[in-house]
Design a protein around this motif. Structure first.
Motif, PDB file in Angstrom:
ATOM      1  N   ARG A  19     -36.749   7.692  18.574  1.00 26.52           N
ATOM      2  CA  ARG A  19     -35.835   7.518  19.770  1.00 26.52           C
ATOM      3  C   ARG A  19     -35.162   8.764  19.859  1.00 26.52           C
ATOM      4  O   ARG A  19     -34.871   9.044  21.274  1.00 26.52           O
ATOM      5  N   THR A 189     -25.712 -12.880  24.619  1.00 24.35           N
ATOM      6  CA  THR A 189     -26.057 -14.160  23.556  1.00 24.35           C
ATOM      7  C   THR A 189     -25.796 -13.793  22.189  1.00 24.35           C
ATOM      8  O   THR A 189     -25.521 -14.812  21.341  1.00 24.35           O
ATOM      9  N   TYR A 190     -26.182 -12.400  21.822  1.00 18.58           N
ATOM     10  CA  TYR A 190     -25.921 -12.008  20.596  1.00 18.58           C
ATOM     11  C   TYR A 190     -24.439 -12.139  20.230  1.00 18.58           C
ATOM     12  O   TYR A 190     -24.026 -12.310  18.757  1.00 18.58           O
ATOM     13  N   VAL A 191     -23.483 -12.162  20.843  1.00 14.69           N
ATOM     14  CA  VAL A 191     -21.912 -12.375  20.771  1.00 14.69           C
ATOM     15  C   VAL A 191     -21.860 -13.751  20.346  1.00 14.69           C
ATOM     16  O   VAL A 191     -21.383 -14.357  19.423  1.00 14.69           O
ATOM     17  N   ALA A 193     -24.083 -15.700  19.406  1.00 15.01           N
ATOM     18  CA  ALA A 193     -24.624 -16.189  17.849  1.00 15.01           C
ATOM     19  C   ALA A 193     -23.650 -15.723  16.848  1.00 15.01           C
ATOM     20  O   ALA A 193     -23.843 -16.358  15.793  1.00 15.01           O
ATOM     21  N   ARG A 207     -18.226  -4.976  15.325  1.00 11.48           N
ATOM     22  CA  ARG A 207     -19.482  -4.827  15.026  1.00 11.48           C
ATOM     23  C   ARG A 207     -20.644  -5.241  16.132  1.00 11.48           C
ATOM     24  O   ARG A 207     -21.599  -4.540  16.139  1.00 11.48           O
ATOM     25  N   HIS A 208     -20.042  -6.190  17.041  1.00 12.67           N
ATOM     26  CA  HIS A 208     -20.897  -6.453  17.858  1.00 12.67           C
ATOM     27  C   HIS A 208     -20.720  -5.949  19.432  1.00 12.67           C
ATOM     28  O   HIS A 208     -21.461  -5.676  20.284  1.00 12.67           O
ATOM     29  N   PRO A 211     -19.641  -1.459  19.368  1.00 14.36           N
ATOM     30  CA  PRO A 211     -20.936  -0.380  19.225  1.00 14.36           C
ATOM     31  C   PRO A 211     -21.873  -0.513  20.573  1.00 14.36           C
ATOM     32  O   PRO A 211     -22.742   0.489  20.616  1.00 14.36           O
ATOM     33  N   ASN A 212     -21.917  -1.405  21.216  1.00 14.31           N
ATOM     34  CA  ASN A 212     -22.377  -1.647  22.366  1.00 14.31           C
ATOM     35  C   ASN A 212     -22.092  -1.070  23.590  1.00 14.31           C
ATOM     36  O   ASN A 212     -22.585  -0.987  24.905  1.00 14.31           O
TER      37      ASN A 212
ATOM     38  N   LEU B 105     -30.328 -10.709  19.848  1.00  8.54           N
ATOM     39  CA  LEU B 105     -30.056 -10.005  18.786  1.00  8.54           C
ATOM     40  C   LEU B 105     -29.452  -8.630  19.124  1.00  8.54           C
ATOM     41  O   LEU B 105     -29.814  -8.003  20.217  1.00  8.54           O
ATOM     42  N   ASN B 106     -28.466  -8.264  18.307  1.00  5.69           N
ATOM     43  CA  ASN B 106     -27.593  -7.148  18.549  1.00  5.69           C
ATOM     44  C   ASN B 106     -28.388  -5.937  18.789  1.00  5.69           C
ATOM     45  O   ASN B 106     -29.029  -5.570  17.566  1.00  5.69           O
ATOM     46  N   PRO B 107     -28.524  -5.052  19.661  1.00  6.02           N
ATOM     47  CA  PRO B 107     -29.427  -3.854  19.803  1.00  6.02           C
ATOM     48  C   PRO B 107     -29.282  -2.736  18.899  1.00  6.02           C
ATOM     49  O   PRO B 107     -29.897  -1.866  18.385  1.00  6.02           O
ATOM     50  N   ARG B 108     -27.773  -2.705  18.648  1.00 11.19           N
ATOM     51  CA  ARG B 108     -27.470  -1.560  17.799  1.00 11.19           C
ATOM     52  C   ARG B 108     -27.387  -1.967  15.979  1.00 11.19           C
ATOM     53  O   ARG B 108     -26.778  -1.296  15.307  1.00 11.19           O
ATOM     54  N   MET B 109     -28.017  -2.931  15.861  1.00 11.75           N
ATOM     55  CA  MET B 109     -27.884  -3.612  14.335  1.00 11.75           C
ATOM     56  C   MET B 109     -29.491  -3.523  13.836  1.00 11.75           C
ATOM     57  O   MET B 109     -30.277  -4.233  14.534  1.00 11.75           O
TER      58      MET B 109
END
Lengths: 298, 268
Positions: A19, A189-191, A193, A207-208, A211-212, B105-109
Motif C-alpha cells: 500500500r 456500520t462498523y461503529v 457493530a 479505536r473506530h 483512526p478513520n 469492518l473497520n478499514p483501519r484494523m
C-alpha cells in the motif's frame, strides 16, 4: 468451502508495504508535490542544522560588525549585510529554526485542541455539540492576529507565548473539520457493530472513529503549516514575537523595512525564505491530499 | 415446553416527526405491536420488504434503540430493566452479522484486531489473555473457513464473501447464543451466498446457535429457517412453520408474496 482459505490472495504477506508503494507512486505522479516535498525537506534540514551551518555563527548570537554595514551581495556575504553589518544569509539560516518550529508548534497545538473539541462535539451530539460548536464559532469571529496580539500583550513577548497566542486562535478550523468527519464516521456500520459488541464510547471514539478521520487532519496540517509560518512572521513583523537578537524571519523583515529601496537585499533573503517555506508546505499538502483523500482530487 | 430465548412482546416504535420551519412533519410508525417468540436452537426467519421495520426491530433487540412501547425479553429478562453492566454482559450473548460486509469492518484494523475486539471488550466474562485471544482468533477463522495467515491482513484485501466470514467470526468471538443475521447474504454473489449459507447451517449444528434471520429473499428463508414471520409496514402479517406458510399461506399478503417467488423447476 474450505478451499477459500487457500485461495491465493494478492499481495500475500506484504499488504502494508504494498500500500505504501502504491501511495508513493501516486504521490510521484504529480511533479509539483515532489517539488513541494523537496522544498519542505530543505526547510526542515535548515530548521535542524541552520544555526550550526551559518557561516558567521557569532553574528547569529548577536555580534555586530559596523565596519561592514550594508554591503551588497558578494562572495563573502551572498545576501549582503544589514544595518549592523551582520551577514543576512547567516541570520536567515538560523531564523529558520524559530520560524518553522513556531509554525509547527502552532499547528500541533491547534490540531490537538481542535480535534478533541470537534471529536467530542460530533460524537456526543445534543447540547454538548451545540455548546462546543457555538464556542468555536465565537472564537472564529475574533480576528486571529488581534487575539494573538492581545494574548501576547497580556503574557509578554517571547517564543512560547507567541506560539500559545496563535494556537488559541488556530484550533476552530480543526474543530469544525473533525466534527464533520466524526459525524459521518459515527453512522458507519462498523461503529454500530462495535456498539453491538458492547464497546465503551471511549473505545468507539478512539479505536473506530478517530483512526478513520486522520487523513483529512494530516492534509489540513500540512496546508496550514505555511499559513502558520506566515502568521508567526507577521507577529514578528509587528514586534510581538521573538525579540532581536534572536533571528526570526518576520523580525528580520520588519527591521529591514526602513532601508527598503536602497538596501533591498536585507529584505530579499528573509522574504524569499518565507515564500519558499509557505510554497513548499502548500505543494506538499496538495500532494498528500491526493494520496490520502482521493475523493477531494480535482 | 422450554422457555423461548427471545420474546418480542407487543413492541411498537414511533419515530417522532421532525420539527421544521413549517411545523411538524408526520411521525413514522416503524413497528406496530409486533409479538414474536424465538425458541432456543431454532432458526427464525423474519421476512419483509424494504421499509417494513426489519432493521428497527434488529436495532431494538440489540438495544441500540428503545421501543416506544412493549417489551423485549432475552431469557425472560426485560432488556429495558437491565443495568449498564448487565446490558454489557448481555451483548456478549446476542451478536449480529450485518448485510454489507464492505461497511461493517473497520478499514483501519487488522483481522486479528477485529476478531479479538469482542474478547477484549468482554475480558471480564471471558477472561482471555493476549496470547489466548490470538489463538482463539485463529480458531474462529478456521471455523469460518479462513486461516491464521489472514490474521495480519486488512479488510480491503478480502473479497465480499471472505469479509462476511470475518464478520461471522467476530460475531462468534464473544460466544453468543443468539445470532441476528441481518440479510447476511444479500450483498453477495449467488455462488458465494450458498457457501455462506452452508457455513451458517454448519455453525448452527456445531455450536447450537439460535438464529434470528432477517431477509427479503424467500428462497433463502425457506432453505434456512424452521419458522417464519412476515411483516408488512410494521405489522406482523403471518407467522408459522416455514412449510405451512410456503404451502398454504393464509393472508392475502403472504399469498401475494409467495406467489411472486420465482419458480425453479427441478428436473427429476
Amino acid at each position: 468451502m474450505t478451499d477459500l482459505a487457500h485461495e491465493p490472495a494478492p499481495a500475500a504477506e506484504s499488504g502494508g508495504s504494498d500500500r505504501l508503494r502504491r501511495a508513493l507512486f501516486r504521490f510521484r505522479q504529480s511533479r509539483l508535490s515532489v517539488i513541494g516535498a523537496v522544498i519542505v525537506g530543505i526547510v526542515l534540514f535548515f530548521t535542524i542544522f541552520g544555526t550550526f551551518l551559518a557561516p558567521y555563527p557569532d553574528q547569529v548570537a548577536g555580534a555586530v560588525d559596523t565596519a561592514a554595514r550594508f554591503q551588497p551581495p558578494s562572495a563573502a556575504h551572498p545576501f549582503g549585510t544589514n544595518e549592523l553589518g551582520q551577514d543576512v544569509l547567516s541570520l536567515v539560516m538560523a531564523g529558520t529554526t524559530v520560524s518553522v518550529l513556531a509554525g509547527f508548534g502552532v499547528v500541533l497545538i491547534g490540531t490537538v485542541i481542535g480535534t478533541l473539541v470537534g471529536a467530542v462535539a460530533g460524537f456526543a451530539g445534543g447540547w454538548t455539540d451545540e455548546a462546543l460548536m457555538r464556542f468555536t464559532d465565537l472564537t472564529l469571529t475574533i480576528p486571529s492576529l488581534i487575539l494573538a496580539m492581545a494574548i501576547a500583550a497580556a503574557l509578554g513577548p517571547g517564543f512560547v507565548n507567541m506560539v500559545i497566542a496563535i494556537s488559541l486562535s488556530w484550533w476552530p478550523g480543526y474543530a469544525r473539520l473533525v466534527r464533520g468527519e466524526v459525524l459521518a464516521a459515527r453512522e458507519e456500520t462498523y461503529v454500530t457493530a462495535a456498539r453491538a459488541i458492547g464497546a465503551s464510547p471511549r473505545r468507539i471514539l478512539f479505536r473506530h472513529i478517530l483512526p478513520n478521520v486522520v487523513s483529512p487532519i494530516i492534509v489540513k496540517m500540512s496546508l496550514d503549516m505555511g499559513f502558520a509560518i506566515l502568521t508567526v512572521a507577521g507577529l514578528g513583523f509587528i514586534g510581538i514575537g521573538v525579540r532581536p537578537p534572536t533571528p526570526e524571519w518576520g523580525t528580520l523583515l520588519s527591521l529591514s523595512r526602513s532601508y527598503m529601496p536602497d538596501y533591498w537585499w536585507t529584505a530579499m533573503a528573509p522574504g524569499m525564505a518565507m515564500f519558499l517555506a509557505v510554497f513548499g508546505f502548500n505543494l506538499l499538502g496538495d500532494g498528500l491530499r491526493d494520496v490520502l483523500d482521493p475523493k477531494a482530487r480535482r | 415446553m422450554p422457555e423461548p430465548i427471545l420474546v418480542i412482546d407487543n413492541v411498537s416504535k414511533v419515530y417522532p416527526g421532525r420539527r421544521g420551519m413549517f411545523g411538524r412533519s408526520a411521525e413514522v410508525q416503524a413497528l406496530k405491536g409486533i409479538s414474536i417468540a424465538v425458541d432456543r436452537g431454532e432458526s427464525f426467519g423474519l421476512v419483509g420488504e424494504s421499509g417494513s421495520g426489519k432493521t428497527t426491530l434488529t436495532r431494538s433487540i440489540l438495544h441500540l434503540e428503545q421501543p416506544t412501547s412493549g417489551r423485549i425479553l432475552f431469557e425472560g429478562r426485560d432488556l429495558a430493566t437491565l443495568s449498564g453492566a448487565e446490558l454489557r454482559r448481555l451483548r456478549a450473548r446476542v451478536q449480529i452479522v450485518f448485510q454489507d460486509p464492505y461497511a461493517s469492518l473497520n478499514p483501519r484494523m487488522t483481522v486479528q484486531d477485529i476478531v479479538t475486539e469482542p474478547m477484549v471488550v468482554h475480558q471480564d466474562v471471558l477472561g482471555l489473555g493476549g496470547r489466548q485471544r490470538t489463538e482463539r482468533a485463529a480458531e474462529l477463522l478456521s471455523l469460518v473457513g479462513l486461516g491464521p495467515q489472514h490474521l495480519r491482513r486488512y479488510p480491503h484485501e478480502f473479497s465480499g464473501g471472505q469479509r462476511q466470514r470475518i464478520c461471522i467470526a467476530r460475531a462468534l468471538a464473544s460466544g453468543p447464543e443468539l445470532l441476528l443475521l441481518d440479510e447476511p447474504t444479500s450483498a453477495l454473489d449467488v455462488s458465494v451466498q450458498a457457501q455462506v449459507l452452508n457455513l451458517l447451517c454448519d455453525l448452527q449444528d456445531r455450536l447450537g446457535l439460535t438464529y434470528f434471520f432477517i431477509s427479503h429473499d424467500l428462497a433463502v428463508v425457506r432453505y434456512l429457517c424452521s419458522r417464519v414471520a412476515l411483516i408488512y409496514r410494521g405489522e406482523l402479517v403471518e407467522e408459522g412453520e416455514t412449510g405451512r406458510i410456503f404451502d398454504a399461506p393464509e393472508t392475502e399478503y403472504a399469498q401475494m408474496l409467495i406467489g411472486a417467488m420465482p419458480e425453479v423447476s427441478v428436473p427429476r
